[in-house]
Design an enzyme around this catalytic site. Sequence first.
Site, mmCIF file in Angstrom:
data_model
loop_
_atom_site.group_PDB
_atom_site.id
_atom_site.type_symbol
_atom_site.label_atom_id
_atom_site.label_comp_id
_atom_site.label_asym_id
_atom_site.label_seq_id
_atom_site.Cartn_x
_atom_site.Cartn_y
_atom_site.Cartn_z
ATOM 1 N N THR A 1 2.151 -9.692 -5.681
ATOM 2 C CA THR A 1 0.792 -10.059 -6.118
ATOM 3 C C THR A 1 0.726 -11.582 -6.163
ATOM 4 O O THR A 1 1.702 -12.224 -6.545
ATOM 5 C CB THR A 1 0.442 -9.489 -7.513
ATOM 6 N N ASP B 1 1.882 -12.422 -12.325
ATOM 7 C CA ASP B 1 1.755 -11.978 -13.716
ATOM 8 C C ASP B 1 2.682 -10.808 -14.038
ATOM 9 O O ASP B 1 2.303 -9.880 -14.739
ATOM 10 C CB ASP B 1 0.297 -11.594 -14.013
ATOM 11 N N GLY C 1 -3.547 -4.945 -4.784
ATOM 12 C CA GLY C 1 -4.025 -6.075 -3.963
ATOM 13 C C GLY C 1 -2.951 -6.540 -2.998
ATOM 14 O O GLY C 1 -1.784 -6.651 -3.377
ATOM 15 N N ARG D 1 -7.279 -12.870 -12.613
ATOM 16 C CA ARG D 1 -8.149 -12.107 -13.522
ATOM 17 C C ARG D 1 -7.619 -12.165 -14.948
ATOM 18 O O ARG D 1 -8.355 -12.323 -15.901
ATOM 19 C CB ARG D 1 -8.209 -10.664 -13.028
ATOM 20 N N ARG E 1 -6.128 1.693 -3.768
ATOM 21 C CA ARG E 1 -5.975 2.075 -5.174
ATOM 22 C C ARG E 1 -6.347 3.550 -5.230
ATOM 23 O O ARG E 1 -7.475 3.916 -4.953
ATOM 24 C CB ARG E 1 -6.898 1.242 -6.056
ATOM 25 N N ASP F 1 -0.890 -13.231 -8.212
ATOM 26 C CA ASP F 1 -1.166 -13.697 -9.582
ATOM 27 C C ASP F 1 0.074 -14.123 -10.380
ATOM 28 O O ASP F 1 -0.052 -14.788 -11.395
ATOM 29 C CB ASP F 1 -1.892 -12.605 -10.375
ATOM 30 N N ASP G 1 1.577 -4.546 -11.357
ATOM 31 C CA ASP G 1 1.931 -3.679 -12.494
ATOM 32 C C ASP G 1 1.275 -2.299 -12.433
ATOM 33 O O ASP G 1 1.873 -1.310 -12.870
ATOM 34 C CB ASP G 1 1.705 -4.376 -13.839
HETATM 35 O O1 F6P Z 1 -4.368 -9.616 -6.489
HETATM 36 C C1 F6P Z 1 -4.855 -9.906 -7.771
HETATM 37 C C2 F6P Z 1 -6.214 -10.476 -7.677
HETATM 38 O O2 F6P Z 1 -6.103 -11.501 -6.770
HETATM 39 C C3 F6P Z 1 -6.878 -10.984 -8.942
HETATM 40 O O3 F6P Z 1 -6.589 -12.306 -9.282
HETATM 41 C C4 F6P Z 1 -8.327 -10.774 -8.650
HETATM 42 O O4 F6P Z 1 -9.090 -10.672 -9.780
HETATM 43 C C5 F6P Z 1 -8.289 -9.500 -7.889
HETATM 44 O O5 F6P Z 1 -7.074 -9.506 -7.179
HETATM 45 C C6 F6P Z 1 -9.414 -9.233 -6.987
HETATM 46 O O6 F6P Z 1 -9.207 -7.973 -6.428
HETATM 47 P P1 F6P Z 1 -10.207 -7.246 -5.454
HETATM 48 O O7 F6P Z 1 -9.746 -7.563 -4.080
HETATM 49 O O8 F6P Z 1 -10.042 -5.809 -5.766
HETATM 50 O O9 F6P Z 1 -11.552 -7.776 -5.727
#
Ligand code: F6P
Length: 324
Positions: free
Chosen positions: A126, A130, A11, A172, A72, A128, A103
């Site tokens: 990121t 995390d 992300g 998430r 990805r 998050d 990660d």
């Molecule tokens: O970057 C992490 C995150 O923001 C999570 O909190 C979230 O669930 C996810 O990305 C959403 O990702 P995507 O853009 O693939 O829907």
Amino acid sequence: IKKIGVLTSGGDSPGMNAAIRSVVRTCAFHNIECAGIYRGYQGMIEGDFKEMGPRSVNNIVNKGGTILKSARSKEFMTVEGRQKAHQNLVNAGIEALVVIGGDGSFTGAEIFNNEFGYPVMGIPGTIDNDIFGTSHTLGFDTALNTVVDCIDKIRDTASSHNRLFLVEVMGRDAGHIALNAGIGAGAEEILIPEQDLGLERLLESLRKSKAAGKSSSIVVIAEGDKIGKSVFELKDYIEENLPEYDIRVSVLGHMQRGGAPSCYDRVLASRLGVKAVESLLEGKSNYMVGILNDKVTLTPLENAIKGHSEIDQELLRVSDIMST
Ligand code: F6P
């Protein structure tokens, strides 16, 4: 090392561009070449590289997203994919890699290092937050500011109409955004994946706040909370049990991932980029650069991947006290 490759993966997050700029310019400072790798590991497999000099990163320190784009890659999860990627790097004379991501991206880097003995260095990017081994990931601070700004606006309507707002934020698997932005924006309750508050306690808290004379409330909910209901189901549930509340839901979504990085994220990105390149030049590999107590540090990638970025119990307590 004569040439370093840099990629962004997973992300996107605000500050990734500032980190790319830092990597490119640190390479130039040390008179080595730098190659940008497009679309993360997928671009490595496809040999999608571009030479980057210090002027190629003009005017991006302030930009959200990533100019190198992100993806990805399923193919990188296969040995054949990684072999192709490795061969492309060798052919292009790229001798080490800086991976900016979360990660999942670090797991790819670690496997790549184990298989080919290839030097890698991770920069945590990121929203998050995390990742173990750093108090801040790139984009976390910016995302917090975005969320607080949104909730401040939502609060105007909440208080004008005496409403309860359920605001869903990203995260998430982690509640760092919810907990910090929730405290910063004065939330009544904060629901996070790391702690199951339980529906009863939420109802009790809302009952109490009505009794205490509060006319409007904000509840911040991390998307990965453990309550077992979507935010819309939660709205219905609260309405059934506490009909005195007029409730609205607001899902902030991807707006939290975009936008100009905060000053904090720009400075952090610049520091981590310098450390990543200089660590590779010192012969170090398989680490993540991070920040702990305002000092730039190295954490073995393995620990960063497997470790747990714990929720600060003190923050939980502060949040409780603030909703009195
Ligand atoms: O970057 C992490 C995150 O923001 C999570 O909190 C979230 O669930 C996810 O990305 C959403 O990702 P995507 O853009 O693939 O829907």
